[in-house]
Design a protein around this motif. Structure first.
Motif, PDB file in Angstrom:
ATOM      1  N   GLY A  83      81.269   4.897  34.536  1.00  0.00           N
ATOM      2  CA  GLY A  83      81.967   5.343  35.736  1.00  0.00           C
ATOM      3  C   GLY A  83      81.751   6.806  36.068  1.00  0.00           C
ATOM      4  O   GLY A  83      82.547   7.420  36.775  1.00  0.00           O
ATOM      5  N   LYS A  84      80.668   7.381  35.556  1.00  0.00           N
ATOM      6  CA  LYS A  84      80.315   8.769  35.844  1.00  0.00           C
ATOM      7  C   LYS A  84      78.831   8.946  35.612  1.00  0.00           C
ATOM      8  O   LYS A  84      78.214   8.186  34.856  1.00  0.00           O
ATOM      9  CB  LYS A  84      81.105   9.733  34.958  1.00  0.00           C
ATOM     10  N   LYS A  85      78.248   9.942  36.249  1.00  0.00           N
ATOM     11  CA  LYS A  85      76.819  10.158  36.092  1.00  0.00           C
ATOM     12  C   LYS A  85      76.527  10.743  34.719  1.00  0.00           C
ATOM     13  O   LYS A  85      77.121  11.737  34.311  1.00  0.00           O
ATOM     14  CB  LYS A  85      76.296  11.109  37.170  1.00  0.00           C
ATOM     15  N   VAL A  86      75.624  10.094  33.994  1.00  0.00           N
ATOM     16  CA  VAL A  86      75.186  10.606  32.703  1.00  0.00           C
ATOM     17  C   VAL A  86      73.675  10.719  32.713  1.00  0.00           C
ATOM     18  O   VAL A  86      72.980   9.933  33.359  1.00  0.00           O
ATOM     19  CB  VAL A  86      75.649   9.704  31.531  1.00  0.00           C
ATOM     20  N   VAL A  87      73.178  11.713  32.008  1.00  0.00           N
ATOM     21  CA  VAL A  87      71.743  11.926  31.886  1.00  0.00           C
ATOM     22  C   VAL A  87      71.407  12.051  30.406  1.00  0.00           C
ATOM     23  O   VAL A  87      72.019  12.857  29.692  1.00  0.00           O
ATOM     24  CB  VAL A  87      71.291  13.190  32.636  1.00  0.00           C
ATOM     25  N   ILE A  88      70.462  11.249  29.951  1.00  0.00           N
ATOM     26  CA  ILE A  88      70.063  11.275  28.547  1.00  0.00           C
ATOM     27  C   ILE A  88      69.199  12.514  28.296  1.00  0.00           C
ATOM     28  O   ILE A  88      68.174  12.715  28.944  1.00  0.00           O
ATOM     29  CB  ILE A  88      69.290  10.004  28.178  1.00  0.00           C
ATOM     30  N   ARG A  89      69.647  13.327  27.356  1.00  0.00           N
ATOM     31  CA  ARG A  89      68.885  14.522  26.981  1.00  0.00           C
ATOM     32  C   ARG A  89      67.802  14.173  25.977  1.00  0.00           C
ATOM     33  O   ARG A  89      66.669  14.647  26.071  1.00  0.00           O
ATOM     34  CB  ARG A  89      69.821  15.573  26.389  1.00  0.00           C
ATOM     35  N   GLN A  90      68.157  13.337  25.000  1.00  0.00           N
ATOM     36  CA  GLN A  90      67.177  12.973  23.989  1.00  0.00           C
ATOM     37  C   GLN A  90      67.609  11.706  23.258  1.00  0.00           C
ATOM     38  O   GLN A  90      68.786  11.334  23.265  1.00  0.00           O
ATOM     39  CB  GLN A  90      66.986  14.108  22.976  1.00  0.00           C
ATOM     40  N   VAL A  91      66.624  11.057  22.644  1.00  0.00           N
ATOM     41  CA  VAL A  91      66.889   9.902  21.777  1.00  0.00           C
ATOM     42  C   VAL A  91      66.945  10.424  20.354  1.00  0.00           C
ATOM     43  O   VAL A  91      66.084  11.185  19.918  1.00  0.00           O
ATOM     44  CB  VAL A  91      65.779   8.849  21.913  1.00  0.00           C
ATOM     45  N   LEU A  92      67.990  10.022  19.629  1.00  0.00           N
ATOM     46  CA  LEU A  92      68.179  10.511  18.263  1.00  0.00           C
ATOM     47  C   LEU A  92      67.719   9.471  17.242  1.00  0.00           C
ATOM     48  O   LEU A  92      67.820   8.260  17.490  1.00  0.00           O
ATOM     49  CB  LEU A  92      69.651  10.846  18.026  1.00  0.00           C
ATOM     50  N   PRO A  93      67.242   9.911  16.094  1.00  0.00           N
ATOM     51  CA  PRO A  93      66.854   8.959  15.043  1.00  0.00           C
ATOM     52  C   PRO A  93      68.073   8.265  14.475  1.00  0.00           C
ATOM     53  O   PRO A  93      69.160   8.838  14.400  1.00  0.00           O
ATOM     54  CB  PRO A  93      66.165   9.847  13.999  1.00  0.00           C
ATOM     55  N   ASN A  94      67.895   7.032  14.044  1.00  0.00           N
ATOM     56  CA  ASN A  94      69.007   6.254  13.497  1.00  0.00           C
ATOM     57  C   ASN A  94      69.195   6.459  12.013  1.00  0.00           C
ATOM     58  O   ASN A  94      70.245   6.143  11.459  1.00  0.00           O
ATOM     59  CB  ASN A  94      68.778   4.759  13.760  1.00  0.00           C
ATOM     60  N   GLU A  95      68.161   6.972  11.345  1.00  0.00           N
ATOM     61  CA  GLU A  95      68.250   7.047   9.889  1.00  0.00           C
ATOM     62  C   GLU A  95      69.100   8.226   9.458  1.00  0.00           C
ATOM     63  O   GLU A  95      69.279   9.193  10.193  1.00  0.00           O
ATOM     64  CB  GLU A  95      66.854   7.176   9.267  1.00  0.00           C
ATOM     65  N   GLY A  96      69.619   8.132   8.231  1.00  0.00           N
ATOM     66  CA  GLY A  96      70.309   9.265   7.611  1.00  0.00           C
ATOM     67  C   GLY A  96      71.801   9.267   7.834  1.00  0.00           C
ATOM     68  O   GLY A  96      72.283   9.310   8.954  1.00  0.00           O
ATOM     69  N   GLY A  97      72.550   9.159   6.738  1.00  0.00           N
ATOM     70  CA  GLY A  97      73.983   9.403   6.767  1.00  0.00           C
ATOM     71  C   GLY A  97      74.823   8.339   7.426  1.00  0.00           C
ATOM     72  O   GLY A  97      76.005   8.534   7.650  1.00  0.00           O
ATOM     73  N   ARG A  98      74.243   7.213   7.754  1.00  0.00           N
ATOM     74  CA  ARG A  98      75.041   6.203   8.433  1.00  0.00           C
ATOM     75  C   ARG A  98      76.032   5.583   7.465  1.00  0.00           C
ATOM     76  O   ARG A  98      75.644   5.047   6.434  1.00  0.00           O
ATOM     77  CB  ARG A  98      74.145   5.137   9.046  1.00  0.00           C
TER      78      ARG A  98
END
Length: 366
Positions: A83-98
């Motif tokens: 319900g608001k404008k969003v802009v993706i700055r970057q894709v983050l890696p999924n690995e580490g610390g999950r």
């Protein structure tokens, strides 16, 4: 059956052409033959346009919705959803610390950062897993921990003081192809957004936001209905294989024509599309096994709880029975003592009467 999708996408090939290319390669032929007849027909149907491609297949979703190569598409969908404008700055890696359980039924997991620093985890679930709320809470906790570490490290690099105000919102967005049982009690609702509140009216920003979309329930609600808005168009794009629906979609919202064009462009690369489909089948098999394990574990847990409750009830009944038996025994003993006392008193009284009668010279009482 008329192939109407070929009228919109001339690059769609005919069945005999697809089978001819597969037959000319021993590797592709062996891979094709390794599939069940049902899977073979499914593959041929979407390659030839007899049915639409399942956009939620991991490889296709990432190919069509990649925030790295076509960020505008995911930006558009997420903006409508939030319900608001969003802009993706970057894709983050999924690995580490999950900290979330890695043995889940995840098919797609895309982690992105918005321009305002917020994080969003976009997931697609092919099967409705057990404990969706608990799992999603773990995902959100993982995102918050990641936010905390990033904000703290940034402040340390800048020689500044860390503030919890530096931590931005996190969003867990889950699209269910087959929704968990918890959602089926609300058959008219397919879009669920969390809304944190306190019973006192206190207002605090708790940062964790959840959005659950049940596409199977969406499809049921859309039966005999036309697409009315852009969000419905996106959900239809993700969930339909019906050529008539696809035609309706691209006629009302032409931006989807390019996305389907990209899909059928991929389908022309036979080695690539067969590899993607084969990997999808392997993933589905793994997920199905894990789903069955979760279901069996849930059943075992439920049966154990019933048995434990039954055992507890039996022990309580046995305890009550023992206490009742003990109480009856004590009452019986008391009654026996009373009868014995009364008999002794009566015997004593009779002897006293006899003694008095002898003294008075009268006949004994019969």
């Amino acid at each position: 059956m008329e192939n109407r999708l070929r009228n919109y996408f001339p690059l769609i090939r005919e069945r005999k052409e697809v089978l001819k290319e597969i037959g000319e390669s021993s590797g592709l032929q062996a891979l094709f033959q390794s599939w069940t007849p049902e899977r073979q027909e499914e593959f041929l149907d979407f390659c030839t346009g007899m049915k639409g491609v399942k956009i939620l297949y991991d490889s296709f979703f990432k190919e069509i919705m990649s925030p790295e190569y076509t960020p505008g598409r995911l930006n558009c969908f997420l903006s409508l959803l939030l319900g608001k404008k969003v802009v993706i700055r970057q894709v983050l890696p999924n690995e580490g610390g999950r900290i979330a359980d890695e043995n889940t039924l995840l098919v797609t997991d895309i982690l992105v950062e918005f321009e305002d620093g917020s994080l969003a985890d976009v997931e697609i679930q092919k099967l409705g897993y057990a404990f969706p709320g608990e799992r999603s809470a773990c995902y959100a906790a993982d995102l918050l921990l990641r936010q905390y570490k990033r904000a703290r490290d940034k402040r340390n690099r800048e020689k500044g003081k860390f503030s919890y105000k530096d931590i931005k919102n996190v969003y867990v967005i889950v699209l269910f192809e087959k929704s968990p049982v918890e959602f089926h009690s609300m058959e008219k609702e397919y879009l669920h957004k969390s809304d944190w509140s306190f019973d006192t009216g206190l207002e605090l920003d708790l940062l964790q936001n959840f959005i659950f979309i049940t596409l199977d329930i969406f499809q049921k609600n859309m039966e005999n209905k036309s697409i009315e808005n852009e969000l419905e168009a996106w959900l239809m794009f993700y969930s339909t294989q019906d050529p008539e629906r696809i035609i309706e979609l691209i006629n009302k919202y032409p931006m989807f024509r390019q996305m389907y064009g990209d899909v059928y462009e991929v389908c022309r690369n036979m080695e690539k599309v067969m590899g993607m489909f084969s990997e999808e089948l392997r993933e589905m098999d793994r997920n199905t096994v894990q789903y069955m394990i979760d279901e069996m574990q849930a059943t075992i847990d439920a049966q154990s709880a019933v048995l434990e409750e039954e055992k507890k009830r039996h022990e309580e009944e046995q305890k009550r029975h023992e206490e009742e038996t003990k109480r009856h025994k004590e009452e019986n003993n008391k009654l026996q003592e009373l009868i014995a006392a009364q008999a002794a008193a009566l015997d004593k009284a009779m002897k006293r009467i006899e003694e008095l009668e002898r003294k008075n010279g009268s006949e004994p009482v019969k």
